[in-house]
Motif scaffolding. Structure first.
Motif, PDB file in Angstrom:
ATOM      1  N   SER A  62       0.823  -1.213   0.000  1.00 26.06           N
ATOM      2  CA  SER A  62       0.000   0.000   0.000  1.00 26.06           C
ATOM      3  C   SER A  62       0.854   1.259   0.000  1.00 26.06           C
ATOM      4  O   SER A  62       0.547   2.237  -0.689  1.00 26.06           O
ATOM      5  N   ASN A  63       1.944   1.248   0.755  1.00 27.62           N
ATOM      6  CA  ASN A  63       2.799   2.432   0.799  1.00 27.62           C
ATOM      7  C   ASN A  63       3.575   2.625  -0.495  1.00 27.62           C
ATOM      8  O   ASN A  63       3.854   3.764  -0.894  1.00 27.62           O
ATOM      9  N   VAL A  64       3.930   1.549  -1.166  1.00 30.28           N
ATOM     10  CA  VAL A  64       4.560   1.679  -2.484  1.00 30.28           C
ATOM     11  C   VAL A  64       3.589   2.341  -3.459  1.00 30.28           C
ATOM     12  O   VAL A  64       3.965   3.230  -4.236  1.00 30.28           O
ATOM     13  N   LEU A  65       2.323   1.930  -3.408  1.00 34.29           N
ATOM     14  CA  LEU A  65       1.313   2.546  -4.264  1.00 34.29           C
ATOM     15  C   LEU A  65       1.101   4.004  -3.893  1.00 34.29           C
ATOM     16  O   LEU A  65       0.886   4.857  -4.764  1.00 34.29           O
ATOM     17  N   ARG A  66       1.101   4.301  -2.614  1.00 34.65           N
ATOM     18  CA  ARG A  66       0.940   5.681  -2.178  1.00 34.65           C
ATOM     19  C   ARG A  66       2.041   6.565  -2.772  1.00 34.65           C
ATOM     20  O   ARG A  66       1.786   7.691  -3.182  1.00 34.65           O
ATOM     21  N   ARG A  67       3.249   6.053  -2.816  1.00 32.72           N
ATOM     22  CA  ARG A  67       4.351   6.802  -3.406  1.00 32.72           C
ATOM     23  C   ARG A  67       4.120   7.053  -4.895  1.00 32.72           C
ATOM     24  O   ARG A  67       4.398   8.137  -5.411  1.00 32.72           O
ATOM     25  N   PHE A  68       3.607   6.045  -5.597  1.00 32.86           N
ATOM     26  CA  PHE A  68       3.330   6.216  -7.024  1.00 32.86           C
ATOM     27  C   PHE A  68       2.248   7.264  -7.250  1.00 32.86           C
ATOM     28  O   PHE A  68       2.260   7.994  -8.240  1.00 32.86           O
ATOM     29  N   LEU A  69       1.291   7.338  -6.339  1.00 25.99           N
ATOM     30  CA  LEU A  69       0.194   8.302  -6.451  1.00 25.99           C
ATOM     31  C   LEU A  69       0.597   9.697  -5.993  1.00 25.99           C
ATOM     32  O   LEU A  69      -0.212  10.617  -6.026  1.00 25.99           O
ATOM     33  N   GLY A  70       1.828   9.850  -5.516  1.00 28.52           N
ATOM     34  CA  GLY A  70       2.287  11.161  -5.073  1.00 28.52           C
ATOM     35  C   GLY A  70       1.923  11.481  -3.649  1.00 28.52           C
ATOM     36  O   GLY A  70       1.896  12.663  -3.266  1.00 28.52           O
ATOM     37  N   ARG A  71       1.650  10.461  -2.842  1.00 28.48           N
ATOM     38  CA  ARG A  71       1.262  10.680  -1.454  1.00 28.48           C
ATOM     39  C   ARG A  71       2.396  10.309  -0.504  1.00 28.48           C
ATOM     40  O   ARG A  71       3.384   9.703  -0.903  1.00 28.48           O
ATOM     41  N   GLU A  72       2.218  10.664   0.754  1.00 26.32           N
ATOM     42  CA  GLU A  72       3.248  10.430   1.752  1.00 26.32           C
ATOM     43  C   GLU A  72       3.158   9.020   2.331  1.00 26.32           C
ATOM     44  O   GLU A  72       2.118   8.355   2.259  1.00 26.32           O
ATOM     45  N   PHE A  73       4.255   8.590   2.910  1.00 28.18           N
ATOM     46  CA  PHE A  73       4.325   7.287   3.573  1.00 28.18           C
ATOM     47  C   PHE A  73       3.403   7.271   4.790  1.00 28.18           C
ATOM     48  O   PHE A  73       3.348   8.235   5.557  1.00 28.18           O
ATOM     49  N   GLU A  74       2.676   6.178   4.964  1.00 24.80           N
ATOM     50  CA  GLU A  74       1.769   6.014   6.096  1.00 24.80           C
ATOM     51  C   GLU A  74       2.391   5.020   7.073  1.00 24.80           C
ATOM     52  O   GLU A  74       2.565   3.850   6.761  1.00 24.80           O
ATOM     53  N   GLU A  75       2.707   5.522   8.271  1.00 25.33           N
ATOM     54  CA  GLU A  75       3.391   4.691   9.257  1.00 25.33           C
ATOM     55  C   GLU A  75       2.481   3.623   9.838  1.00 25.33           C
ATOM     56  O   GLU A  75       2.886   2.475  10.044  1.00 25.33           O
TER      57      GLU A  75
ATOM     58  N   GLN B  73       3.706  16.847 -12.892  1.00 19.76           N
ATOM     59  CA  GLN B  73       3.040  17.675 -11.899  1.00 19.76           C
ATOM     60  C   GLN B  73       1.723  17.035 -11.491  1.00 19.76           C
ATOM     61  O   GLN B  73       0.947  16.582 -12.330  1.00 19.76           O
ATOM     62  N   ILE B  74       1.466  16.994 -10.190  1.00 22.79           N
ATOM     63  CA  ILE B  74       0.201  16.468  -9.680  1.00 22.79           C
ATOM     64  C   ILE B  74      -0.787  17.612  -9.505  1.00 22.79           C
ATOM     65  O   ILE B  74      -0.444  18.658  -8.944  1.00 22.79           O
ATOM     66  N   MET B  75      -1.999  17.418  -9.984  1.00 20.05           N
ATOM     67  CA  MET B  75      -3.051  18.427  -9.834  1.00 20.05           C
ATOM     68  C   MET B  75      -4.355  17.751  -9.459  1.00 20.05           C
ATOM     69  O   MET B  75      -4.468  16.520  -9.510  1.00 20.05           O
ATOM     70  N   SER B  76      -5.338  18.530  -9.106  1.00 18.60           N
ATOM     71  CA  SER B  76      -6.640  17.973  -8.758  1.00 18.60           C
ATOM     72  C   SER B  76      -7.333  17.455 -10.011  1.00 18.60           C
ATOM     73  O   SER B  76      -7.019  17.866 -11.133  1.00 18.60           O
TER      74      SER B  76
END
Length: 347
Positions: free
Chosen positions: A118-131, A283-286
């Motif tokens: 899940s955290n690897v996917l979060r990185r691909f989506l441009g999101r932060e690591f979830e502890e 660039q990530i945008m809405s």
């Protein structure tokens, strides 16, 4: 002769009434449909409590409808968004002729629990690591790209729920274009599971196209949690010795970002995607901004008029996984030869 009368109760009135009884005050979606409640004339002695409920509902019916808002989390905070506006956010790019079907790809992510998928996917989506760890039931994401005048759609499926259902997992494998197999460098059992998954993928793809030997598939192996070097249980030499040099293997850390850029670049290369799909190169945008930019740069007949100045991407917050029925039809269609459908081997 007895007749049946209908008493119509508004759904929102009923929910609001019971919320007032229980003390819960939650927003209720606006509904215009009414629920018919059959009342037989023989049941004429209604209790005082029942009459009170009916009067309360009737009172709610006479009151004007309230505007409804829901809170939706975003990177900029929790903002109230109207239901009407929210429902218009998810636009199918294929239906609007914004994306060529050949530019649509599905990445299937497989691996043992607690390896960091899940955290690897979060990185691909441009999101932060979830502890904090939470078991993934099923996670489906859709990321839309606009690169060099072309639109791309990448669906990411973390098929954690299908781990105990071989038939469903096999169907998911058959619909995948690119595979990311994740294990943890501090867990040798998770690596053995990845080896089994790799063989299963090759076997399933070979049966789909009726090959006598394992098919060559687009697979990237990810050894995650490289930051836990002191707890390492799987060495690089062990991985390459079992999988060989032909399978791309990367040691990564979803926590500090080690090796992720190279891994995402390998996924793009194997899947025939532009290198700009890597998270650091666009660039990530809405989703609303992305749609307005893409739609605003097309002519009346759908032809592109100008190119976006730089690669950009957006995550569709309302994307949902296609049904298993849709996936099965897709697989059966891809295995059709000479207009005669073949039996799909998902068992």
């Amino acid at each position: 002769m007895n007749t049946t009368e209908k008493l119509y109760l508004p759904v929102d009135g009923i929910f609001e009434m019971f919320n007032s009884f229980t003390g819960h005050h939650q927003p209720v979606l606006q509904r215009t449909a009414l629920i018919p409640v059959l009342q037989h004339p023989s049941v004429s002695n209604i209790s005082k409590t029942g009459m009170g409920i009916i009067k309360t509902v009737q009172g709610r019916l006479r009151q004007p409808d309230k505007s409804v808002v829901v809170s939706r989390s975003s990177s900029s905070g929790n903002l109230p968004v109207s239901i009407d506006r929210l429902s218009k956010r998810s636009v199918d790019p294929l239906e609007m002729a914004l994306i060529n079907p050949k530019n649509c790809h599905r990445i299937v992510v497989l691996g043992a629990p607690k390896v960091g998928k899940s955290n690897v996917l979060r990185r691909f989506l441009g999101r932060e690591f979830e502890e904090h760890y939470e078991p993934t039931i099923e996670d489906f994401h859709r990321k839309l790209f606009h690169i060099e005048g072309e639109a791309y759609q990448v669906d990411l499926l973390d098929a954690a729920r299908e781990r105990g259902f071989p038939a469903k997992r096999r169907l998911t494998i058959l619909t995948g274009d690119i595979f990311l197999l994740v294990f943890s460098l501090d867990d040798s059992d998770s690596f053995r599971e990845v080896c089994d998954l790799l063989n299963e993928i090759k076997s399933a793809k070979a049966k789909l196209v009726k090959l006598k030997k394992p098919a060559r598939v687009s697979v990237v192996i990810c050894g995650n949690k490289a930051d836990l070097d002191a707890q390492r249980a799987v060495s690089r030499s062990e991985v390459t010795g079992i999988l060989g040099e032909d399978v791309p293997f990367f040691e990564t850390s979803a926590k500090d970002g080690t090796g992720l850029e190279d891994m995402f670049q390998a996924l793009a290369t194997l899947g025939g995607l532009p290198g700009e799909t890597s998270p650091s190169r666009h660039q990530i945008m809405s989703i609303l901004t992305y749609q307005s930019l893409c739609i605003g740069r097309r002519g009346r007949r759908g032809n592109r008029t100008t190119k976006l100045s730089a690669p950009c991407a957006a995550v569709d917050p309302l994307a949902r996984r296609p049904s298993f029925t849709s996936d099965l039809r897709l697989v059966l269609g891809s295995s059709t030869q000479n207009n005669k459908p073949e039996k799909c081997q998902i068992q």
